[in-house]
Each structure stands twice: as C-alpha cells, then as structure tokens.
Design a protein around this motif. Structure first.
Motif, PDB file in Angstrom:
ATOM      1  N   THR A 689      21.648 -18.255  10.513  1.00 55.23           N
ATOM      2  CA  THR A 689      20.217 -18.547  10.537  1.00 55.23           C
ATOM      3  C   THR A 689      19.393 -17.343  10.092  1.00 55.23           C
ATOM      4  O   THR A 689      18.172 -17.435   9.991  1.00 55.23           O
ATOM      5  CB  THR A 689      19.780 -18.978  11.941  1.00 55.23           C
ATOM      6  N   GLU A 691      18.597 -14.656  11.622  1.00 54.93           N
ATOM      7  CA  GLU A 691      17.667 -14.135  12.625  1.00 54.93           C
ATOM      8  C   GLU A 691      17.658 -12.613  12.569  1.00 54.93           C
ATOM      9  O   GLU A 691      18.678 -11.984  12.252  1.00 54.93           O
ATOM     10  CB  GLU A 691      18.084 -14.601  14.027  1.00 54.93           C
ATOM     11  N   ARG A 704      22.219 -11.988   7.811  1.00 53.16           N
ATOM     12  CA  ARG A 704      23.229 -12.996   7.492  1.00 53.16           C
ATOM     13  C   ARG A 704      24.259 -12.429   6.521  1.00 53.16           C
ATOM     14  O   ARG A 704      23.941 -11.665   5.612  1.00 53.16           O
ATOM     15  CB  ARG A 704      22.561 -14.210   6.866  1.00 53.16           C
TER      16      ARG A 704
END
Length: 714
Positions: A689, A691, A704
């Motif tokens: 995701t 984050e 990521r």
C-alpha cells in the motif's frame, strides 16, 4: 518489582482456572492422533539439547522452512517481525536491529544471534549485522526464537533472547537449485546451491548475491523538535556470500561436519554518534563439529574486517571519523546430556573463547578471553510436574566472574498442554567500544550573548541599559566549534537482567495457542554521557566571548557549568522495568491453508536512576496476521503487521530525540510451480500500500518494494 510479581502470579492463577476444565476433557487418543498428523517440533536452543517444543524451559517460537518459504519478504527483519515479542527496526537498506521484550535501538546490543550455534554477535561494538548470514533462505531448516534470557546456557549477551538459525543437512537438499530475481529500488538477487550425498558423505556448496538502492531519507524537522534532519548521502547495499559444508557419518551415531563461508556487505549503519558509511565489511568463518549421540562439540573461527566513516561526526582535522575494524574470534564449545536416577536429565557443557581486536576508534584494545561452564538438571516429579534448575558460570574480560541462574516449574496435565513459571538471570558484557573508546570529536554550539549580559547586570557588575557593543566582545548569537574527548571506561560492569515469566501453550485439533506474561528488570545499563565540562578551571579553547573591563583588558565570560562537554564516556546507570503480554494462535483448517495471529502488549518502561526522557519507549501494541494457501501448483501468502508509535533517544543528543508514528505494513506473495515442481515463478510485495513507514526516528522511509523471482531445481 512486587507489583510485577503480583501480576505474574495473578495471570498464572487465571490460566490454571480458565483452562483446567479443558485439560480434563482431552483424551490421550486424540492427542496421539494430533501428534501423528502434525508432527512434533523439536528445538535445541532453549537448553542446548534436543527436546520437544512443549518441554522446553523457555518460551520458544519456531519458524519452519515451510513458513519461511511462504512468508512474503526478502530480509530477516520482515521474517522475524511476525514473531510475538520481537521489536524490529529497519533503519536503512541493510541495517536491521532486533530486540526481544524491550525497546530496540540503533545498535541493538542485547539479542544473541547464532547460525547452527555459531555466534554472529560482534563483540567489538556489541551488535549483530544480519547481512553476515552466509546461507540462502532455502537452506534453512528452522529459526528458533527464545523469547527471553538465555545466558544460563549461552553466556554473555543473550539478554533479551536468542535467535538460532538452523540449516538443513546437505543430504536433505540434494540436487541443484537456482534462484534469480529483481524489482523495485533496483533490487537484484540470486543464489545457487549444489548439494549431494553418498552413503557416508553429504556435501553442499552455495553462493548468493543481493543488492538494492537506498530508501528515501526523511526531510523537514524531526517530529516534536526544531531540529532539521541532517542531510547526508544515503546508500543502498550489495551483499555477496559463499558457503560450503561437508558431513561425514563415520557410523550411525557419529557425524563430523566441516563448514566454511564468507559474507560481505556495504551500506549505512546507524549508531549513537550518527550514521556510518560502510565502504566494505566482510566476515569469513571456519567450523568443525562433532555430533556423537547426545554429545555436541564444535570449534569455529570468525574473521571480521571492515572500513567505514561517519557521515555527521568529524575529528579535529575536520575529516569524518573513520571506523576501521578487524576482529578475530576463536571458540571451542561442547554440550552433552545424561539421564540418571530415573528422574533426572542432566545437560552440561561449556566453552572457551578468545577474541582479538584492531579498531581505529579503540586503539588500545587488543584481546579478550573468556571461559564458561553450565549445568542444568531437569527433575521429573511425576507425569504432571517437572522442575528445571540450572546455572552458568562465566569468567571473561574485563568484568571477571558472572553467574547466570535459571529455574522453571513446568506443569503438563497432558502432553498437549503446558504451563511454565520461570525465572532467568542474564547479562551483557561491556563491548570493546564501551571500555576502550579513544577519539576526539568536534562539536558545535550556538551561543547567545544576551543571557551573559543579563547575568552581569543582575550581579551588579555593569549598570543596566549599556549597549552590548560597549561591554561584550560578541553581541549576536554565534556558532562556537569545540572539541571533546570520547573515551571508554574500563571500570564498566555487566548489564544484568532478571526475568520472571508465566506462560501457557496448547496444541489442539488443527492448531496451537500460546500466551505469555513477563516482568523484566534490567539494571546497570550502558550509558554514553558527558563526563566533564569546560569552565573557569578548564577554559574552552579559543573561547571568543569576553567582558571589556577596560581599554585593552578583556575578561573571558565562560559558559555556565555543565553546558559545554569537554569529555564523554560510558557508565553503568539506572534500572528499567519492562512488562508485557504476548498471545499467539496458529491454525491449519485444511492441509492447504495455514493461518496465524499474534498480539504483543508492552507497557511503557518504569525507569529509575535515569530520566525517562533519556530512554527509548517501545510500541505498546503490535499485531501480526498472516495466511498462506498452497494447492500444490498455485500458492498465495499474505501478512499484515501493525506497530504502535514509539519514542527514540539513542542517536546523537536530545536535539534528535523524537517519536515515530504507528504504521500498518501489508505484504503479499503469490506464485506458480511448473514442469513438475522444477520451476517456480513468484512475485513478492512488501508494504504494497506504500504507507509511509519509519521504524526509527533517524531511520529511512521504508517504501513499497515489489520483486519477482524464478527458481529452478535440477
């Protein structure tokens, strides 16, 4: 301490009451069926002898080769993050720090890490470089994580726990294996393993390589401060490795093992005095082992070399502080087990070790010797109760003799249910840097003359209202650069931990359940502190601020006592109490599907003797959820890791202390087997995701990373 013991006793009572009725309903027939279906995990790290997991005198988590294969991730941090009780912090592309049941740090000094019983702990600085693991992940049989002290059998530095990576025998992986992959962040990796066996000889030769670009550095202000993040050239990593092993079975009960390997790395390593850029560091090893029934004997040598330079701290010559290090370790150890009297199983052993050092930042350090002996008696009262009592004696430079006792009362109403009440004492020996550091560093302080003038007025030495330019040599705030000695302390003693734990473990139809509560008291921690300060009797060199008392007469106005350090050193200080609870569930609803869920709660530490603002605060809440599905052809795995906010005080000084936010990291992997399982194609995604994940206030932003790989066997 009393309140913590009350909590432990209270939880033990609850466990006995809550699960007592369930034990009464278990039948020996169903237990035998479950053991036959799912097998029984055997561990060797808790007592240094082989024993079923549920009989170990400590809480042990085991990651099997199947679990390692199915967990998404390409480093040991992502793998071990899924173990309850472990605090994992990745600070750069290569820098991974792990501590059990306490806050981790930029250099985690209390976790002992082994490969087949050979230490990876680096005594010169007191930490672990995980990239010195010489084996490929597919060669790992299992990873045993002792979640609690291990000094009673392993000696120094097994304070917060022991992680032992156990590799497969060559005859168990006979064949040829090739793995190639790459992906985001310019990640490239590959490995090659060739193994074979005859009636008496098994052999293995493997090589591997991994490289990755750096993650992004944080920018702006350090949270909660007015200090900007320092700007330095971040760096990725490149890690080649080579490993070889030969097993010779001289008879069915006797095996000789000869192994050796080499691992190399570069990249960023963070420390209390800022990040170092490792130009090159390598670790070579050689090991000879004998396994004869219950007797285990090993000799190994670790040869370490490296060159690095600090990216923020400079010496008097204005150049970055160099960290050139060389260290050789030679170790001989043995352990064995004997049963006697019908109710006793005695495990005993010991080791001798010699380490030599050549360190640019500790030029007076030369060598250290140590010897240790341990004994442990497992007493069987009846089918329900066992009592384990043991201790280890170590004599090591520079602290002398240390005794590490342990005891565990184990209640097993059936073979699938176990309650443990345990006490352990463990210790960490001061590192060579703690005792022999000897460098000069350059500091900078911003001096505001206004308080000096106000102090002169308040003391009646000058009348109020006089312009600064008429009385002081400096009137605007100015930077002042000065030097400070940084020296070790040979009077350091060992850091000591007393650990109390109550735990319950159960194996049931298609799964297992564990719960543990602990109370740990750590005292005499190592602390790097300003030992001496500049002042009237020790003037700071080139001090520019003074009082113009008369024409041509300037009286120096030195800074207040305690403001400019002239020397830093190490000391033992304080007591920290950590308490927490860990719960874990593993399920196998079908042969194709595996699930796990665990949760760890850790209270903010109670601190005595030092200010809480000088202590790292671990996350209160951590949770892991994972599943893996394998149809034989297609496979899928996913894991979700949550970590609460934390606070960090272990880099540079208070200007750089700050928090990290909570984060949730989602990792996914999927693949397919082709050509009769001889070819596997897979994709792994970490933090898919994307984050914003920062695991240490001074660490990189872990973004990521999606990689693909293909593996062949022939």
């Amino acid at each position: 301490m009393k309140e913590g013991l009350v909590r432990v006793v209270w939880l033990a009572t609850c466990v006995l009451v809550c699960f007592g009725s369930a034990w009464a309903q278990d039948s020996e027939e169903s237990e035998a069926q479950e053991r036959e279906e799912f097998g029984e995990t055997v561990v060797v790290t808790a007592s240094r002898s082989a024993q079923p997991l549920h009989e170990a005198p400590a809480t042990v988590s085991v990651l099997t080769s199947e679990q390692i294969e199915k967990l998404a991730g390409d480093d040991y941090g992502d793998l071990l993050r899924n173990v309850p009780g472990l605090n994992v912090s990745q600070m750069s592309a290569r820098d991974i720090q792990i501590s059990g049941r306490q806050a981790t740090s930029s250099l985690a000094t209390n976790q002992l890490v082994l490969v087949d019983g050979r230490t990876l702990y680096l005594d010169f600085f007191g930490f672990v470089m995980w990239d010195f693991m010489p084996v490929n992940p597919a060669e790992i049989e299992q990873v045993e994580v002792v979640r609690g002290p291990g000094s009673a059998v392993w000696g120094a530095n097994a304070v917060s726990g022991v992680i032992n990576v156990i590799t497969k025998k060559p005859r168990d992986i006979a064949g040829n294996w090739v793995r190639l992959g790459g992906g985001e962040l310019s990640t490239l990796f590959g490995s090659l393993t060739h193994a074979g066996a005859t009636d008496k000889v098994g052999y293995k030769l493997s090589a591997g390589y991994y490289e990755q670009d750096p993650y992004d550095r944080p920018t702006g202000l350090i949270p909660g401060t007015s200090t900007p993040y320092p700007d330095f050239a971040n760096k990725g990593t490149a890690q080649p490795k080579l490993d070889a092993r030969v097993d010779f079975d001289s008879n069915p009960s006797t095996t000789w093992t000869v192994s050796g390997g080499y691992a190399e790395t570069d990249g960023i390593i963070h420390s209390g005095i800022g990040p170092f850029d490792i130009e090159k560091a390598d670790l070579g090893y050689f090991k000879v082992g004998l396994s004869k029934g219950v007797l285990q004997a090993n000799f190994y040598a670790n040869v370490l070399n490296g060159d690095a330079s600090n990216l923020l701290t400079v010496g008097p010559d204005g150049r970055p502080i160099p960290l050139d290090f060389a260290s050789d370790t030679y170790n001989l150890d043995f352990s064995s087990t004997a049963a006697f009297g019908g109710k006793h199983v005695l495990t005993y052993g010991g080791n001798v070790r010699r380490s030599t050092f050549d360190l640019s930042i500790a030029p007076n350090a030369e060598d250290r010797d140590e010897v240790g002996l341990f004994v442990q008696d497992e007493i069987f009262f009846n089918d329900l109760f066992r009592w384990v009592v043991g201790a280890r004696w170590d004599d090591l430079d520079p602290i002398g003799s240390v005794v590490s006792p342990r005891t565990a009362l184990i209640f097993s109403p059936s073979s699938d249910h176990t309650i443990r009440l345990t006490y352990n004492r463990a210790f960490r020996s001061p590192s060579v840097v703690n005792t022999d550091l000897d460098i000069v560093i350059v500091n900078q302080a911003f001096i505001d003359p206004a308080p000096f003038q106000a102090g002169l007025v308040a003391a009646g030495l000058i009348p109020p209202g006089i312009p600064c330019a008429f009385v002081l040599t400096q009137c605007s705030p100015f930077p002042y650069v000065f030097t400070s000695d940084a020296v070790g302390n040979r009077n350091m003693t060992e850091e000591q931990l007393d650990a109390f734990e109550v735990s319950y473990a159960a194996t049931f139809d298609k799964g297992s359940f564990t719960i543990s509560a602990y109370h740990n008291e750590t005292k005499d921690q190592s602390d790097f502190f300003p030992r001496d300060f500049y002042g009237d009797s020790n003037p700071p060199p080139g001090w520019p601020l003074g009082l113009m008392a008369a024409p041509g007469v300037v009286l120096p106005l030195y800074p207040p006592a305690g403001s400019l350090p002239s020397a830093f050193s190490y000391r033992n200080v304080g007591e920290v109490t950590d308490e927490g609870l860990e719960v874990g569930i593993q399920l196998q609803p079908s042969p194709n599907l595996n699930l796990f869920l665990n949760y760890s709660y850790q209270e903010d530490p109670e601190v005595e003797g030092i200010d809480i603002s000088e202590t790292n605060i671990p996350p209160n809440h951590r949770g892991n959820l994972g599943l893996s599905y394998d149809s034989g052809v297609f496979f899928l795995n996913a894991s979700l890791n949550y970590q609460d906010e934390a606070f960090w005080t272990d880099v540079l000084d208070s200007r750089f202390y700050g928090p990290t936010d909570s984060f949730t990291q989602f990792n996914v992997g999927a693949g397919v087997r082709l050509a009769g399982d001889k070819v596997t194609v897979s994709v792994n995604g970490q933090n898919i995701t994307d984050e914003t994940v920062q695991q240490h206030v001074f660490g990189d932003l872990i973004s990521r990373k999606v990689t693909g790989q293909v593996s062949f066997s022939f």
